[in-house]
Design an enzyme around this catalytic site. Sequence first.
Site, PDB file in Angstrom:
ATOM      1  N   ASN A   1      -5.295  32.081 -57.520  1.00 17.94           N
ATOM      2  CA  ASN A   1      -5.930  32.384 -56.244  1.00 17.94           C
ATOM      3  C   ASN A   1      -5.017  31.909 -55.115  1.00 17.94           C
ATOM      4  O   ASN A   1      -4.718  30.710 -55.018  1.00 17.94           O
ATOM      5  CB  ASN A   1      -7.290  31.690 -56.164  1.00 17.94           C
ATOM      6  CG  ASN A   1      -8.073  32.112 -54.941  1.00 17.94           C
ATOM      7  OD1 ASN A   1      -7.544  32.168 -53.840  1.00 17.94           O
ATOM      8  ND2 ASN A   1      -9.350  32.388 -55.113  1.00 17.94           N
TER       9      ASN A   1
ATOM     10  N   HIS B   1      -5.405  29.867 -50.303  1.00 19.66           N
ATOM     11  CA  HIS B   1      -5.050  28.683 -49.521  1.00 19.66           C
ATOM     12  C   HIS B   1      -3.680  28.798 -48.853  1.00 19.66           C
ATOM     13  O   HIS B   1      -3.368  28.013 -47.953  1.00 19.66           O
ATOM     14  CB  HIS B   1      -5.155  27.422 -50.380  1.00 19.66           C
ATOM     15  CG  HIS B   1      -6.580  27.001 -50.586  1.00 19.66           C
ATOM     16  ND1 HIS B   1      -7.242  26.162 -49.726  1.00 19.66           N
ATOM     17  CD2 HIS B   1      -7.479  27.349 -51.531  1.00 19.66           C
ATOM     18  CE1 HIS B   1      -8.489  25.994 -50.136  1.00 19.66           C
ATOM     19  NE2 HIS B   1      -8.650  26.700 -51.228  1.00 19.66           N
TER      20      HIS B   1
ATOM     21  N   HIS C   1      -9.972  36.176 -52.045  1.00 24.19           N
ATOM     22  CA  HIS C   1     -11.367  36.262 -51.614  1.00 24.19           C
ATOM     23  C   HIS C   1     -11.386  36.772 -50.180  1.00 24.19           C
ATOM     24  O   HIS C   1     -10.937  36.091 -49.266  1.00 24.19           O
ATOM     25  CB  HIS C   1     -12.020  34.873 -51.700  1.00 24.19           C
ATOM     26  CG  HIS C   1     -13.489  34.883 -51.397  1.00 24.19           C
ATOM     27  ND1 HIS C   1     -14.281  33.775 -51.615  1.00 24.19           N
ATOM     28  CD2 HIS C   1     -14.318  35.839 -50.898  1.00 24.19           C
ATOM     29  CE1 HIS C   1     -15.536  34.047 -51.265  1.00 24.19           C
ATOM     30  NE2 HIS C   1     -15.566  35.290 -50.818  1.00 24.19           N
TER      31      HIS C   1
ATOM     32  N   ARG D   1     -13.499  37.106 -47.387  1.00 22.57           N
ATOM     33  CA  ARG D   1     -14.777  36.602 -46.889  1.00 22.57           C
ATOM     34  C   ARG D   1     -15.221  37.369 -45.645  1.00 22.57           C
ATOM     35  O   ARG D   1     -14.391  37.900 -44.897  1.00 22.57           O
ATOM     36  CB  ARG D   1     -14.678  35.110 -46.564  1.00 22.57           C
ATOM     37  CG  ARG D   1     -14.437  34.224 -47.773  1.00 22.57           C
ATOM     38  CD  ARG D   1     -14.485  32.755 -47.378  1.00 22.57           C
ATOM     39  NE  ARG D   1     -15.837  32.370 -46.998  1.00 22.57           N
ATOM     40  CZ  ARG D   1     -16.650  31.625 -47.748  1.00 22.57           C
ATOM     41  NH1 ARG D   1     -16.239  31.179 -48.918  1.00 22.57           N
ATOM     42  NH2 ARG D   1     -17.861  31.314 -47.328  1.00 22.57           N
TER      43      ARG D   1
ATOM     44  N   ARG E   1     -11.953  33.849 -42.860  1.00 22.57           N
ATOM     45  CA  ARG E   1     -11.395  32.527 -42.560  1.00 22.57           C
ATOM     46  C   ARG E   1      -9.998  32.320 -43.134  1.00 22.57           C
ATOM     47  O   ARG E   1      -9.282  31.429 -42.713  1.00 22.57           O
ATOM     48  CB  ARG E   1     -12.317  31.415 -43.061  1.00 22.57           C
ATOM     49  CG  ARG E   1     -12.440  31.315 -44.560  1.00 22.57           C
ATOM     50  CD  ARG E   1     -13.300  30.146 -44.992  1.00 22.57           C
ATOM     51  NE  ARG E   1     -14.671  30.255 -44.536  1.00 22.57           N
ATOM     52  CZ  ARG E   1     -15.643  29.440 -44.948  1.00 22.57           C
ATOM     53  NH1 ARG E   1     -15.376  28.467 -45.783  1.00 22.57           N
ATOM     54  NH2 ARG E   1     -16.887  29.626 -44.523  1.00 22.57           N
TER      55      ARG E   1
ATOM     56  N   GLU F   1     -12.385  38.805 -54.903  1.00 20.86           N
ATOM     57  CA  GLU F   1     -13.709  38.206 -54.812  1.00 20.86           C
ATOM     58  C   GLU F   1     -14.329  38.583 -53.470  1.00 20.86           C
ATOM     59  O   GLU F   1     -13.656  38.559 -52.445  1.00 20.86           O
ATOM     60  CB  GLU F   1     -13.616  36.687 -54.918  1.00 20.86           C
ATOM     61  CG  GLU F   1     -12.992  36.193 -56.211  1.00 20.86           C
ATOM     62  CD  GLU F   1     -12.779  34.696 -56.230  1.00 20.86           C
ATOM     63  OE1 GLU F   1     -12.612  34.137 -57.332  1.00 20.86           O
ATOM     64  OE2 GLU F   1     -12.768  34.074 -55.145  1.00 20.86           O
TER      65      GLU F   1
ATOM     66  N   THR G   1     -17.280  28.159 -52.188  1.00 20.80           N
ATOM     67  CA  THR G   1     -18.438  28.744 -52.865  1.00 20.80           C
ATOM     68  C   THR G   1     -19.166  27.674 -53.671  1.00 20.80           C
ATOM     69  O   THR G   1     -18.576  27.032 -54.535  1.00 20.80           O
ATOM     70  CB  THR G   1     -17.996  29.887 -53.791  1.00 20.80           C
ATOM     71  OG1 THR G   1     -17.205  30.810 -53.043  1.00 20.80           O
ATOM     72  CG2 THR G   1     -19.196  30.611 -54.360  1.00 20.80           C
TER      73      THR G   1
ATOM     74  N   GLU H   1     -17.922  35.561 -64.697  1.00 21.01           N
ATOM     75  CA  GLU H   1     -17.092  34.378 -64.471  1.00 21.01           C
ATOM     76  C   GLU H   1     -18.031  33.191 -64.259  1.00 21.01           C
ATOM     77  O   GLU H   1     -18.848  33.187 -63.340  1.00 21.01           O
ATOM     78  CB  GLU H   1     -16.175  34.549 -63.257  1.00 21.01           C
ATOM     79  CG  GLU H   1     -15.310  33.320 -63.018  1.00 21.01           C
ATOM     80  CD  GLU H   1     -14.219  33.534 -61.976  1.00 21.01           C
ATOM     81  OE1 GLU H   1     -13.633  32.529 -61.535  1.00 21.01           O
ATOM     82  OE2 GLU H   1     -13.963  34.700 -61.618  1.00 21.01           O
TER      83      GLU H   1
ATOM     84  N   HIS I   1     -13.561  27.389 -60.622  1.00 19.93           N
ATOM     85  CA  HIS I   1     -14.090  26.607 -59.519  1.00 19.93           C
ATOM     86  C   HIS I   1     -13.941  25.119 -59.820  1.00 19.93           C
ATOM     87  O   HIS I   1     -14.524  24.603 -60.767  1.00 19.93           O
ATOM     88  CB  HIS I   1     -15.549  26.910 -59.181  1.00 19.93           C
ATOM     89  CG  HIS I   1     -15.900  26.468 -57.775  1.00 19.93           C
ATOM     90  ND1 HIS I   1     -15.534  27.194 -56.663  1.00 19.93           N
ATOM     91  CD2 HIS I   1     -16.526  25.374 -57.306  1.00 19.93           C
ATOM     92  CE1 HIS I   1     -15.944  26.578 -55.574  1.00 19.93           C
ATOM     93  NE2 HIS I   1     -16.539  25.460 -55.933  1.00 19.93           N
TER      94      HIS I   1
END
Length: 260
Positions: free
Chosen positions: A6, A9, A42, A44, A48, A69, A100, A150, A213
Amino acid sequence: MKLGVNIDHIAVLREARKIADPNPMDALGIVKRAGADQITIHLREDRRHIQDSDATDIIKHSPLPVNLECAMAPEIIDIVCELKPHRVTLVPEKREEVTTEGGLNILGDNSKLQETIQRLQHHEIEVSLFIDPTIESVEMSKKLNVEWIEFHTGKYANIYAMLFSGLDKTHHTLPELELPRKELAEMLEEELTNLRVLSCDAMEMELRVAAGHGLNYQNVEAIAEIETIEELNIGQSIIARSVWIGLEQAILDMKGLLIR
């Protein structure tokens, strides 16, 4: 075990200064070279970190399959159907959350969810549901006819952190309790057993199983030993480690922990 990296970040760092650097696109070749199997992002509702242009460019140019996602917001689903990533993982989303906090609630009225799943599959997109590890959620996922589930591993990660690191809860899935180490150790084994059993159940239902996660270099090995989980999606810990040793080596280190 397959690894999805992922890269959200990287965009978090960019958005902190609202400039063009670092660009998540620059990670694509590095992630592939390091032997990862998938790019995860992701998109969103509040944008963000990953922006629409990021999603477009990453899906268009990624040398690896892209797992996108997202929540079920109509605007987001419209974008996803146009972009056609390899897979969409439907997740819950709240504006005020830092990350999340749990799996989708799929046990109530899921007519909107069913409609979204059918629409994505009509556009030839694999669908995964990000769920809490319960048998009820697994059985409902099968009824909803998705290809993947998942498991949200935040509870496992929390227990591990409190047991071995003395850390406070970080994923908002455990009550504010001071628990003795013996009880924490029992809770950890119970959660691992739960994930083992449920992933076997899901496989018998012909669902493919991923997990993610809160997974990091300290807690991932016990999850990686569960043979019926075929993929992990990990982001924050890899990107954090990359600050010190570089992204390629950070991914290589994580891949080394997933060998079974």
